[in-house]
Design a protein around this motif. Structure first.
Motif, PDB file in Angstrom:
ATOM      1  N   ALA A  69      36.653 -26.793   0.154  1.00 13.71           N
ATOM      2  CA  ALA A  69      36.022 -25.603   0.729  1.00 13.71           C
ATOM      3  C   ALA A  69      36.182 -25.536   2.240  1.00 13.71           C
ATOM      4  O   ALA A  69      35.513 -24.743   2.908  1.00 13.71           O
ATOM      5  CB  ALA A  69      34.535 -25.576   0.364  1.00 13.71           C
ATOM      6  N   ALA A  70      37.058 -26.354   2.803  1.00 16.48           N
ATOM      7  CA  ALA A  70      37.256 -26.360   4.256  1.00 16.48           C
ATOM      8  C   ALA A  70      37.967 -25.089   4.700  1.00 16.48           C
ATOM      9  O   ALA A  70      38.909 -24.615   4.048  1.00 16.48           O
ATOM     10  CB  ALA A  70      38.060 -27.591   4.674  1.00 16.48           C
ATOM     11  N   GLY A  71      37.536 -24.531   5.820  1.00 17.27           N
ATOM     12  CA  GLY A  71      38.134 -23.306   6.325  1.00 17.27           C
ATOM     13  C   GLY A  71      39.451 -23.546   7.036  1.00 17.27           C
ATOM     14  O   GLY A  71      39.790 -24.676   7.417  1.00 17.27           O
ATOM     15  N   ALA A  72      40.202 -22.471   7.255  1.00 22.14           N
ATOM     16  CA  ALA A  72      41.508 -22.565   7.907  1.00 22.14           C
ATOM     17  C   ALA A  72      41.370 -23.071   9.337  1.00 22.14           C
ATOM     18  O   ALA A  72      42.214 -23.830   9.835  1.00 22.14           O
ATOM     19  CB  ALA A  72      42.204 -21.201   7.885  1.00 22.14           C
ATOM     20  N   GLU A  73      40.292 -22.669  10.030  1.00 25.44           N
ATOM     21  CA  GLU A  73      40.095 -23.101  11.409  1.00 25.44           C
ATOM     22  C   GLU A  73      39.887 -24.612  11.476  1.00 25.44           C
ATOM     23  O   GLU A  73      40.449 -25.293  12.342  1.00 25.44           O
ATOM     24  CB  GLU A  73      38.891 -22.382  12.018  1.00 25.44           C
ATOM     25  N   ALA A  74      39.098 -25.149  10.548  1.00 27.27           N
ATOM     26  CA  ALA A  74      38.842 -26.591  10.524  1.00 27.27           C
ATOM     27  C   ALA A  74      40.119 -27.354  10.198  1.00 27.27           C
ATOM     28  O   ALA A  74      40.396 -28.414  10.777  1.00 27.27           O
ATOM     29  CB  ALA A  74      37.756 -26.912   9.504  1.00 27.27           C
ATOM     30  N   GLN A  75      40.921 -26.807   9.289  1.00 32.51           N
ATOM     31  CA  GLN A  75      42.171 -27.475   8.936  1.00 32.51           C
ATOM     32  C   GLN A  75      43.142 -27.487  10.115  1.00 32.51           C
ATOM     33  O   GLN A  75      43.806 -28.496  10.383  1.00 32.51           O
ATOM     34  CB  GLN A  75      42.806 -26.781   7.737  1.00 32.51           C
ATOM     35  N   GLY A  76      43.216 -26.375  10.819  1.00 27.91           N
ATOM     36  CA  GLY A  76      44.092 -26.323  11.974  1.00 27.91           C
ATOM     37  C   GLY A  76      43.657 -27.293  13.058  1.00 27.91           C
ATOM     38  O   GLY A  76      44.482 -27.956  13.698  1.00 27.91           O
ATOM     39  N   ALA A  77      42.332 -27.366  13.282  1.00 33.14           N
ATOM     40  CA  ALA A  77      41.813 -28.294  14.288  1.00 33.14           C
ATOM     41  C   ALA A  77      42.104 -29.734  13.901  1.00 33.14           C
ATOM     42  O   ALA A  77      42.468 -30.561  14.750  1.00 33.14           O
ATOM     43  CB  ALA A  77      40.311 -28.089  14.456  1.00 33.14           C
ATOM     44  N   ALA A  78      41.946 -30.059  12.606  1.00 37.70           N
ATOM     45  CA  ALA A  78      42.217 -31.421  12.140  1.00 37.70           C
ATOM     46  C   ALA A  78      43.670 -31.789  12.355  1.00 37.70           C
ATOM     47  O   ALA A  78      43.991 -32.891  12.813  1.00 37.70           O
ATOM     48  CB  ALA A  78      41.842 -31.550  10.658  1.00 37.70           C
ATOM     49  N   GLY A  79      44.587 -30.844  12.044  1.00 42.06           N
ATOM     50  CA  GLY A  79      46.005 -31.109  12.238  1.00 42.06           C
ATOM     51  C   GLY A  79      46.348 -31.357  13.696  1.00 42.06           C
ATOM     52  O   GLY A  79      47.122 -32.260  14.024  1.00 42.06           O
ATOM     53  N   ALA A  80      45.760 -30.557  14.595  1.00 36.16           N
ATOM     54  CA  ALA A  80      46.039 -30.712  16.023  1.00 36.16           C
ATOM     55  C   ALA A  80      45.477 -32.030  16.553  1.00 36.16           C
ATOM     56  O   ALA A  80      46.127 -32.727  17.349  1.00 36.16           O
ATOM     57  CB  ALA A  80      45.442 -29.536  16.795  1.00 36.16           C
ATOM     58  N   LEU A  81      44.279 -32.388  16.118  1.00 36.96           N
ATOM     59  CA  LEU A  81      43.669 -33.642  16.569  1.00 36.96           C
ATOM     60  C   LEU A  81      44.453 -34.854  16.070  1.00 36.96           C
ATOM     61  O   LEU A  81      44.617 -35.843  16.789  1.00 36.96           O
ATOM     62  CB  LEU A  81      42.215 -33.713  16.094  1.00 36.96           C
ATOM     63  N   VAL A  82      44.936 -34.778  14.836  1.00 32.90           N
ATOM     64  CA  VAL A  82      45.736 -35.877  14.294  1.00 32.90           C
ATOM     65  C   VAL A  82      47.017 -36.052  15.090  1.00 32.90           C
ATOM     66  O   VAL A  82      47.452 -37.174  15.377  1.00 32.90           O
ATOM     67  CB  VAL A  82      46.044 -35.630  12.796  1.00 32.90           C
ATOM     68  N   GLN A  83      47.640 -34.929  15.490  1.00 30.76           N
ATOM     69  CA  GLN A  83      48.871 -35.008  16.270  1.00 30.76           C
ATOM     70  C   GLN A  83      48.619 -35.664  17.624  1.00 30.76           C
ATOM     71  O   GLN A  83      49.394 -36.516  18.072  1.00 30.76           O
ATOM     72  CB  GLN A  83      49.457 -33.601  16.449  1.00 30.76           C
ATOM     73  N   ARG A  84      47.529 -35.309  18.264  1.00 32.80           N
ATOM     74  CA  ARG A  84      47.203 -35.911  19.559  1.00 32.80           C
ATOM     75  C   ARG A  84      46.863 -37.383  19.403  1.00 32.80           C
ATOM     76  O   ARG A  84      47.251 -38.219  20.229  1.00 32.80           O
ATOM     77  CB  ARG A  84      46.035 -35.156  20.184  1.00 32.80           C
ATOM     78  N   LEU A  85      46.174 -37.711  18.327  1.00 32.95           N
ATOM     79  CA  LEU A  85      45.828 -39.110  18.076  1.00 32.95           C
ATOM     80  C   LEU A  85      47.080 -39.925  17.781  1.00 32.95           C
ATOM     81  O   LEU A  85      47.220 -41.066  18.222  1.00 32.95           O
ATOM     82  CB  LEU A  85      44.841 -39.182  16.903  1.00 32.95           C
ATOM     83  N   GLN A  86      48.008 -39.328  17.045  1.00 24.93           N
ATOM     84  CA  GLN A  86      49.274 -39.995  16.735  1.00 24.93           C
ATOM     85  C   GLN A  86      50.056 -40.291  18.018  1.00 24.93           C
ATOM     86  O   GLN A  86      50.619 -41.385  18.181  1.00 24.93           O
ATOM     87  CB  GLN A  86      50.098 -39.114  15.797  1.00 24.93           C
ATOM     88  N   GLU A  87      50.106 -39.331  18.932  1.00 23.33           N
ATOM     89  CA  GLU A  87      50.821 -39.533  20.191  1.00 23.33           C
ATOM     90  C   GLU A  87      50.209 -40.673  20.996  1.00 23.33           C
ATOM     91  O   GLU A  87      50.919 -41.447  21.647  1.00 23.33           O
ATOM     92  CB  GLU A  87      50.806 -38.241  21.004  1.00 23.33           C
ATOM     93  N   ALA A  88      48.883 -40.796  20.938  1.00 21.45           N
ATOM     94  CA  ALA A  88      48.211 -41.858  21.677  1.00 21.45           C
ATOM     95  C   ALA A  88      48.413 -43.219  21.018  1.00 21.45           C
ATOM     96  O   ALA A  88      48.494 -44.238  21.695  1.00 21.45           O
ATOM     97  CB  ALA A  88      46.714 -41.547  21.786  1.00 21.45           C
ATOM     98  N   LEU A  89      48.499 -43.239  19.686  1.00 20.93           N
ATOM     99  CA  LEU A  89      48.632 -44.500  18.956  1.00 20.93           C
ATOM    100  C   LEU A  89      50.042 -45.056  19.021  1.00 20.93           C
ATOM    101  O   LEU A  89      50.245 -46.269  18.925  1.00 20.93           O
ATOM    102  CB  LEU A  89      48.217 -44.306  17.497  1.00 20.93           C
ATOM    103  N   GLY A  90      51.044 -44.202  19.121  1.00 19.77           N
ATOM    104  CA  GLY A  90      52.424 -44.667  19.174  1.00 19.77           C
ATOM    105  C   GLY A  90      53.140 -44.515  17.846  1.00 19.77           C
ATOM    106  O   GLY A  90      52.580 -44.056  16.841  1.00 19.77           O
ATOM    107  N   SER A  91      54.404 -44.941  17.840  1.00 19.02           N
ATOM    108  CA  SER A  91      55.277 -44.686  16.688  1.00 19.02           C
ATOM    109  C   SER A  91      55.017 -45.594  15.504  1.00 19.02           C
ATOM    110  O   SER A  91      55.530 -45.343  14.416  1.00 19.02           O
ATOM    111  CB  SER A  91      56.744 -44.831  17.115  1.00 19.02           C
ATOM    112  N   GLN A  92      54.227 -46.664  15.691  1.00 24.06           N
ATOM    113  CA  GLN A  92      53.965 -47.575  14.585  1.00 24.06           C
ATOM    114  C   GLN A  92      52.802 -47.092  13.720  1.00 24.06           C
ATOM    115  O   GLN A  92      52.010 -47.892  13.229  1.00 24.06           O
ATOM    116  CB  GLN A  92      53.669 -48.973  15.130  1.00 24.06           C
ATOM    117  N   THR A  93      52.696 -45.798  13.546  1.00 22.33           N
ATOM    118  CA  THR A  93      51.614 -45.216  12.754  1.00 22.33           C
ATOM    119  C   THR A  93      52.197 -44.294  11.697  1.00 22.33           C
ATOM    120  O   THR A  93      53.017 -43.423  12.007  1.00 22.33           O
ATOM    121  CB  THR A  93      50.637 -44.415  13.649  1.00 22.33           C
ATOM    122  N   VAL A  94      51.771 -44.476  10.464  1.00 20.86           N
ATOM    123  CA  VAL A  94      52.181 -43.617   9.356  1.00 20.86           C
ATOM    124  C   VAL A  94      51.104 -42.559   9.158  1.00 20.86           C
ATOM    125  O   VAL A  94      49.915 -42.876   9.054  1.00 20.86           O
ATOM    126  CB  VAL A  94      52.368 -44.436   8.060  1.00 20.86           C
TER     127      VAL A  94
END
Length: 753
Positions: A69-94
């Motif tokens: 039941a998650a809304g489109a806005e929440a999904q978009g925010a989650a995707g963007a936050l994951v991308q920023r977190l991935q950049e901070a964690l580095g390439s050794q992250t799946v």
């Protein structure tokens, strides 16, 4: 972690971190609430291995979870936050995208008791877990075998069915109703989740009742009917499970994804079997596992724009293919591929990644970062180290030095015939053999039964091999650990049994054990440097069979030549001299490559080209092992992966398969409990999606007192991560190579009830 970007700090001592996306920000979830997910929200989960071992690598896993039941806005925010977190964690992250009810095995393995889907999610009312809350009435639908989930459903008898488990939670009283079609394993794991809820949400003060037979639990049924109302008739029939077509999962296709102008091009590169060289470091690729799972592979030299668009491109690919929107997506980086991704390829080499380390990282430093994954085996093995260093023994796949009692039978006329001890190491490619090895460990007698299959053996002999093995197992009351091996794939311990004198002749034996008449000239290829890795195989007697890296023995009617290639070393020459007496009693003439007498070439039919470049040493397998639960309740064999496994994951009601790449080990628990029956392991051979060889050794083990071989092949997450368990699993006759993937194997754990 860069907190200035609005990202949370990562606590280095914690293995699992969970955040809920609320008001477009990441809000930390308290540890006691781990496993609870509100359907109207999105979550971000980070798993960071605390002590990387050779078998688990150093990669972290970053998931974002989307509720139904998650809304489109929440999904978009989650995707963007994951991308920023991935950049901070580095390439050794799946990276993983998870959808409620369709989570990956990796995600589900974090929550051992199970996960709970909760309704609601409005920010002002958001409370993950309130301890000692007794004013509650809810009905949870519990389902799943190895990975259990519970979903809040309508508080009515209409929600029930005969094939699942339902928990009526009344605050101070928790009643678990087991459907009549549920298995023992499902009931046990359902009760584990119930006890976890009792401990976390009621402080252990709620009473638990179990309805396994309504006729015998009348008092509990009265309570249920007081809450749910009187039930008219019986509950619904069991709901059919949506089984995944296993052949569909094997339909693997690799695509190259790139931009051409304003268009996005998806070009198919290959179908299985896939090879690693298809992945180029400047590319981005999509690997489609038959719609079951989508992998996005990012080369280390691919553009930042390509990397940011990974999930967007995967979603577009899913829509274009007509796959369900909940299809699981995994994004892997070059050099940090998961074991599941690697196994979709015919072979996988970690040397390629090492040679392309960014920043000029040295191989020594890289090895240290990976936790010593590439430890070298000493050239000369000190067998005394096997007991004092169990990890070395597991790496060599040896239970001992091979000095125990050996009995050998040859399958002839579909029955086993004993082989004279003086011919124990002499096998024929046209036959099948049973080799029973008996040894002692901690004062207890242990057995390993090797089923050796020649590549020229007839189909009826192979079938008779398995039948005779089952007869022997019955004679020993199920105490035999069975290992299926084939010519050329013999494990080190099998070779050690014959002390480096294993010789495989062409043809087959006669009724009296003699081999078929020998040809005028016979050529034998000797490979190995020690007693645990030396085998000798007869090859075609022609010059093209020679190889400069190895040693060959040429036997003719009048002479015997021991030929040393230019690339062989002293250990090889020493072992070759040990092997010669097992083949020929004639005086041996040593011949060096380039100094052969003329009659040497005459015996081989004349000179001919042969491989003369020095062969590089084979790279040891550093891929992560994988543990699967096997189930046939859906009418076909279904494998459920158990990630980060430990001894707790072995249950006497299960059939489990451990895939170490070098071997596949199915430890079979009692057939009365597991329901799959004790089928011969060779009957279950299947080609993996990556088209790895079907001739990998298969070891079959049972839930009985085990030999010394299941230690340190697994990660072991702390018990607090998943809550308490009702019992401990049965130990079985498991060998050290199997135990290697476990950090702490306890040999005397009681059976799980």
């Amino acid at each position: 972690m860069d907190v200035s970007k609005g990202l949370p700090a990562i606590e280095s001592h914690r293995e699992l971190h969970i955040w809920i996306v609320e008001n477009l920000k990441m809000v930390s979830v308290p540890e006691k609430a781990y496993g609870n997910f509100f359907e109207e929200h999105c979550y971000i989960i980070l798993h960071v291995p605390q002590s990387p071992k050779p078998t688990q690598g150093a990669s972290s896993d970053l998931h974002y979870w989307v509720g139904t039941a998650a809304g489109a806005e929440a999904q978009g925010a989650a995707g963007a936050l994951v991308q920023r977190l991935q950049e901070a964690l580095g390439s050794q992250t799946v990276q993983h995208r998870e959808a409620q009810g369709h989570e990956s095995d990796c995600f589900l393995s974090y929550f051992r008791p199970g996960i709970i889907y909760r309704k609601g999610g409005v920010a002002s009312d958001l409370k993950h877990v309130e301890t000692n809350m007794f004013n509650i009435q809810r009905l949870l639908h519990i389902k799943g075998r190895k990975h259990v989930s519970a979903t809040e459903v309508e508080l009515s008898w209409k929600s029930f069915n005969k094939g699942d488990i339902f928990l009526l939670d009344l605050g101070r009283m928790m009643i678990q109703w087991n459907g009549p079609k549920t298995s023992i394993s499902e009931k046990s794991r359902g009760l584990t989740l119930t006890c976890s809820l009792q401990e976390r949400e009621r402080g252990g003060r709620a009473q638990i009742g179990v309805v396994d037979d309504e006729a015998e639990a009348t008092d509990l049924m009265q309570i249920m009917e007081a809450v749910l109302g009187h039930r008219a008739g019986s509950v619904r029939a069991a709901m059919p499970n949506k089984s995944i077509n296993q052949l569909q999962k094997a339909n693997v296709r690799l695509y190259h994804v790139y931009e051409k102008g304003e268009d996005l091009v998806v070009q198919e590169l290959a179908t299985r079997p896939l090879t690693q060289d298809l992945l180029q470091e400047e590319d981005c690729c999509i690997l489609d596992q038959g719609g079951f799972k989508i992998y996005v592979w990012q080369g280390r030299m691919s553009s930042p724009q390509d990397k940011k668009a990974a999930f967007t491109r995967a979603a577009g690919f899913i829509r274009a293919k007509g796959y369900p929107t909940y299809t699981n997506v995994e994004v892997v980086n070059d050099g940090a591929e998961s074991a599941a991704f690697q196994q979709l390829f015919r072979t996988w080499s970690t040397k390629r990644s090492k040679s392309k380390n960014l920043g000029g990282t040295s191989e020594r430093a890289e090895r240290g970062r990976r936790g010593g994954a590439d430890k070298l085996i000493p050239a000369k093995l000190d067998v005394g180290l096997l007991h004092s260093q169990p990890e070395l023994a597991a790496q060599l796949r040896m239970v001992d030095d091979g000095s125990g009692k050996v009995e050998v039978w040859c399958i002839q006329d579909l029955r086993r015939q004993p082989v004279d001890p003086k011919h124990h190491g002499q096998l024929y490619a046209g036959n099948c053999y049973l080799v029973l090895y008996t040894y002692q460990k901690l004062g207890r007698v242990q057995y390993i039964l090797y089923l050796w299959q020649g590549h020229q053996a007839a189909a009826d002999e192979i079938k008779a091999l398995n039948c005779n093995a089952e007869e022997l197992d019955a004679m020993y009351r199920g105490a035999l650990v069975q290992e299926h091996v084939t010519i050329g794939s013999e494990p080190p311990h099998f070779l050690a049994i014959f002390q480096g004198q294993l010789v495989v002749f062409q043809g087959s034996t006669g009724h009296k054990g003699e081999g078929q008449p020998a040809s005028a000239a016979r050529l034998f290829h000797v490979q190995g440097t020690d007693s645990h890795n030396t085998r000798t195989v007869e090859v075609a007697a022609r010059a093209s069979s020679l190889n400069s890296s190895d040693i060959f023995l040429l036997v003719t009617a009048s002479a015997c030549y021991l030929w040393f290639g230019k690339g062989c070393n002293g250990d090889q020459r020493e072992m070759a001299r040990v092997v010669v007496p097992a083949i020929s009693r004639k005086n041996v003439e040593t011949v060096l490559e380039g100094q052969e007498p003329n009659h040497f070439w005459v015996a081989l039919g004349g000179r001919a080209p042969y491989p003369s470049s020095k062969r590089l040493p084979e790279e040891g397998c550093s891929c992560q092992p994988r543990l699967f639960e096997c189930s046939s309740q859906m009418g076909c064999l279904v494998l459920t992966e158990v990630m980060f496994f430990s001894q707790e994951d072995l249950d006497k009601h299960d059939v489990m398969l451990l895939d170490t790449w070098q071997e596949a080990r199915p430890p079979l628990w009692p057939r009365s409990s597991c329901g799959l029956g004790k089928l011969p392991a060779s009957g279950r051979r299947r080609r993996w999606p990556g088209a790895r060889s079907t001739w990998r050794p298969i070891q079959q083990e049972g839930a009985r007192p085990h030999p010394s071989c299941w230690s340190s092949r697994a990660t072991s997450l702390p018990p607090s991560r998943g809550g308490s368990s009702l019992g401990t699993p049965t130990s079985g006759p498991t060998t050290r190579p199997m135990r290697r993937w476990r950090t702490a194997w306890e040999p005397h754990l009681p059976s799980q009830r």
